[in-house]
Scaffold this motif. Structure first.
Motif, mmCIF file in Angstrom:
data_model
loop_
_atom_site.group_PDB
_atom_site.id
_atom_site.type_symbol
_atom_site.label_atom_id
_atom_site.label_comp_id
_atom_site.label_asym_id
_atom_site.label_seq_id
_atom_site.Cartn_x
_atom_site.Cartn_y
_atom_site.Cartn_z
ATOM 1 N N ARG A 1 0.816 -1.212 0.000
ATOM 2 C CA ARG A 1 0.000 0.000 0.000
ATOM 3 C C ARG A 1 0.849 1.259 0.000
ATOM 4 O O ARG A 1 0.529 2.231 -0.669
ATOM 5 N N ARG A 2 1.939 1.242 0.739
ATOM 6 C CA ARG A 2 2.769 2.445 0.852
ATOM 7 C C ARG A 2 3.721 2.628 -0.321
ATOM 8 O O ARG A 2 4.066 3.738 -0.682
ATOM 9 N N PHE A 3 4.191 1.513 -0.913
ATOM 10 C CA PHE A 3 5.197 1.600 -1.978
ATOM 11 C C PHE A 3 4.781 0.773 -3.195
ATOM 12 O O PHE A 3 5.458 -0.199 -3.560
ATOM 13 N N PRO A 4 3.687 1.132 -3.853
ATOM 14 C CA PRO A 4 3.241 0.312 -4.986
ATOM 15 C C PRO A 4 4.228 0.312 -6.150
ATOM 16 O O PRO A 4 4.378 -0.704 -6.832
ATOM 17 N N LYS A 5 4.920 1.415 -6.382
ATOM 18 C CA LYS A 5 5.910 1.450 -7.465
ATOM 19 C C LYS A 5 7.036 0.466 -7.205
ATOM 20 O O LYS A 5 7.501 -0.223 -8.108
#
Length: 103
Positions: free
Chosen positions: A10-14
């Protein structure tokens, strides 16, 4: 563990997408866009992948002949492309019996 990984997704989708590309195609992909606008989607994708990891249907759906039978049973044979043949070895193919153009 799954909650922690879901929070990371959720915080770092990339980062998750780049790690997956590194694992599957052995290189990083260049991404643009605002991935933080849709974090719930990436968390859903990640959870769905974990939930379906050992699904026995994946092996069946990877087999082109088995999935033809699956599609015929589910929605009907009229949606299938006509099958020209099925061979276990390339040496068994009779190229003279095939049409001039085919996929």
């Amino acid at each position: 563990m799954i909650k922690r990984l879901s929070a990371i997704a959720r915080r770092f989708p990339k980062l998750i997408i780049q790690l997956r590309s590194l694992k599957s195609i052995h290189r990083l992909v260049r991404l643009s866009g605002r991935f933080d606008k849709i974090p719930h989607m990436w968390a859903y994708v990640f959870r769905a992948e974990l939930a379906n990891r050992n699904n026995p249907q994946w092996a069946m759906k990877a087999d082109k002949l088995a999935v033809r039978q699956f599609v015929a049973e589910r929605i009907g044979e009229e949606y299938l492309i006509p099958l020209l043949g099925s061979w276990s070895k390339a040496a068994d193919i009779d190229f003279d019996s095939l049409p001039d153009q085919f996929i």
